[in-house]
Every structure is written in structure tokens, then in C-alpha cells.
Design an enzyme around this catalytic site. Sequence first.
Site, PDB file in Angstrom:
ATOM      1  CE  LYS A  92      -2.404  -0.759   3.712  1.00 44.49           C
ATOM      2  NZ  LYS A  92      -1.752  -2.000   4.161  1.00 44.49           N
ATOM      3  NE  ARG A 168      -5.515  -0.854   9.234  1.00 42.61           N
ATOM      4  CZ  ARG A 168      -4.297  -0.843   9.783  1.00 42.61           C
ATOM      5  NH1 ARG A 168      -4.102  -1.467  10.943  1.00 42.61           N
ATOM      6  NH2 ARG A 168      -3.296  -0.230   9.201  1.00 42.61           N
ATOM      7  NE  ARG A 203       6.852  -3.028   7.235  1.00 40.67           N
ATOM      8  CZ  ARG A 203       5.535  -3.115   7.136  1.00 40.67           C
ATOM      9  NH1 ARG A 203       4.931  -2.816   5.995  1.00 40.67           N
ATOM     10  NH2 ARG A 203       4.817  -3.518   8.180  1.00 40.67           N
ATOM     11  NE  ARG A 232       6.731   1.385  10.704  1.00 45.17           N
ATOM     12  CZ  ARG A 232       5.970   1.598   9.622  1.00 45.17           C
ATOM     13  NH1 ARG A 232       5.175   0.639   9.178  1.00 45.17           N
ATOM     14  NH2 ARG A 232       6.021   2.742   8.991  1.00 45.17           N
ATOM     15  NE  ARG A 243       0.402  -5.405  11.883  1.00 46.07           N
ATOM     16  CZ  ARG A 243       1.460  -4.872  11.246  1.00 46.07           C
ATOM     17  NH1 ARG A 243       2.696  -5.248  11.579  1.00 46.07           N
ATOM     18  NH2 ARG A 243       1.287  -3.977  10.308  1.00 46.07           N
TER      19      ARG A 243
END
Length: 310
Positions: A92, A168, A203, A232, A243
Site C-alpha cells: 500500500k 479495517r 522491513r 517497528r 495482524r
Amino acid sequence: MSLLTSLSYSPPPSALGPSSSSSFNHHKPISDLHYSSSSYSSVRTDGRSRRRLSTRFRRSHHSAVARSTTITAAVKPEPLKIMISGAPASGKGTQCELIKEKYGLVHISAGDLLRAEVASGTENGKRAKENMEKGMLVPDEIVVMMVKERLLQPDAQENGWLLDGYPRSLSQAKALEDLHIRPDLFILLDVSEDALIERVVGRRLDPVTEKIYHLKYSPPENEEIASRLTQRFDDTEEKVKLRLQTHHRNVEAVLSVYKDLIFKVDGNAPKENVFTEIDGALSSVLEQKSGTDSASVVTGMASLETSLDS
């Protein structure tokens, strides 16, 4: 619809008579005014003819104004309103950058808004962090108003908006519907779960530039940048699986609200190919909006001319 209309009218010489002045001289004898033979077979100087001339001149004047308005009207379509959705690491962020660069939309990330709250240490930020660490959705009352306030800011209203990763859940989607916030297109990036996990775990974030890197697919440019990269707290394999479970559980309900607006894209493809598909869809939406707005203007001008001639 935003409508920029330029009104300009100068009566034609045939309506003004020999004088070059743009103002109509009501004291000039009727017999000295020149009108086409198609409009009048003869010119009389009695009161009834004067009234008929005055009435027909006003109609001719109003019709010319309406025609001039139609010709000089410039239509600016309503700005795009786009939602983009997908699982964590579905691409995204990359696609949002490409969309923003080409279409000038204001990129609004619900995740960024939340992380800003977490970083600021506010009460809402603390509550949000607790839920994020457990892989749960942040309570709607925290996020909905935050998103609404951002969408209503002048830059988003004028340039259009790109809402990234929100809503969401069904409750969030319904909350936006109740606020009359609805997109022109709902883009859904579809990526396999194995690919998603690999993308998330690798990431990294540059805390200086806030740029996102990936150790395998998009490594840092040099050692200096590599040395300061951080991961993160919610980008571990354990948390991403939680998630993903939450995402899959809620996404179908969200899609049911936007089922007539969904544009599904294979997010496993190279990012350039993904954007090519999205670009084509957005161009089509813009063409439709422009066509609808132009048709509304033509209809409105036709109605104006009819009402003025009546």
C-alpha cells in the site's frame, strides 16, 4: 461539483444599431434601429410595436448570454476520493506514493495517525499501543474522529484524498458511511500470506528520513543508513501473524460495504505492473467524473437559456 463559470457578453452590432457603443440607446427613434428581416417584416412606430421590439430584444439578449455562458464555462471535476486496502506489507505504501505523485492526492494513513499518537504518549496513544501489541484493532472511537478531522482539512477537500489502510472493520466502514464519507474507488491489493510475512519481517525504518527499507527487496543505499535502521515493534513474525488473522477476519465485512466500488489488483506482481493497473482505473474514474460534470453544465445552461427565453 466545482464550477468555474466565466460570463461575458457583448451584444452584436446588429442589435445595437449603427452606434459602436455597447449601451442600448432607448431614446433613439425606433425607425433608426436595424433588425434582420427574418425577425421583423416591418417596423412600426406605435406603442405596441415598441413593446414587442423591447420584449424580443430582451429575449435575444438573454439567449446570447446563455449561449456565451455555455461556451466559456470551464468545468473542474470533483477531486478523487480513493481508499486503498490490503494486508500488512501488501504494498500500500509504495502504491500510495506513486498515486500521490501522479494525481496530487493527499495521502492519509490511519496507521501513521495512530503511530503519531503512540509516539506522543497521549492517553489515546497508550490505549492504541496496547491493542496494536496484541494484534488487535484500535477502538473505533479513537480512530474515526482522527480520520474524519484529517479528511475535512482544506488540502484534502481541494486536492482529493487517498485513505490508506482504513477502514479495517465493518464498524469503521459504517461509521464513515454515517459521516457521508464514501470513496469513488476502493482499491484492494491481494498478496499471498507467505509473501506478506517475508515482507514484514524484513522491513526496516530509517528514523531520520522515515523512509521504509527492506533488507532483501529494498536495501539501504549505504552503511551509514543501514547502521541506524530500526524495526517497528509490530513488525515481528509473531505479531504480523496476529495482524493477518485480524485482517482476514474483518476484510470481507468491509468489502461488503464497498462491493460496487472494489478494484482488486494482484499485489504479488512487480510494483510497476501493479501501478499500471491502478493508474488505468483512476484515469477511468476521472473521465467519468469529468463527463458527468460536463453533462451537468450543459444541462444547466440549457435550462438557463430556456428559462430566460420564456
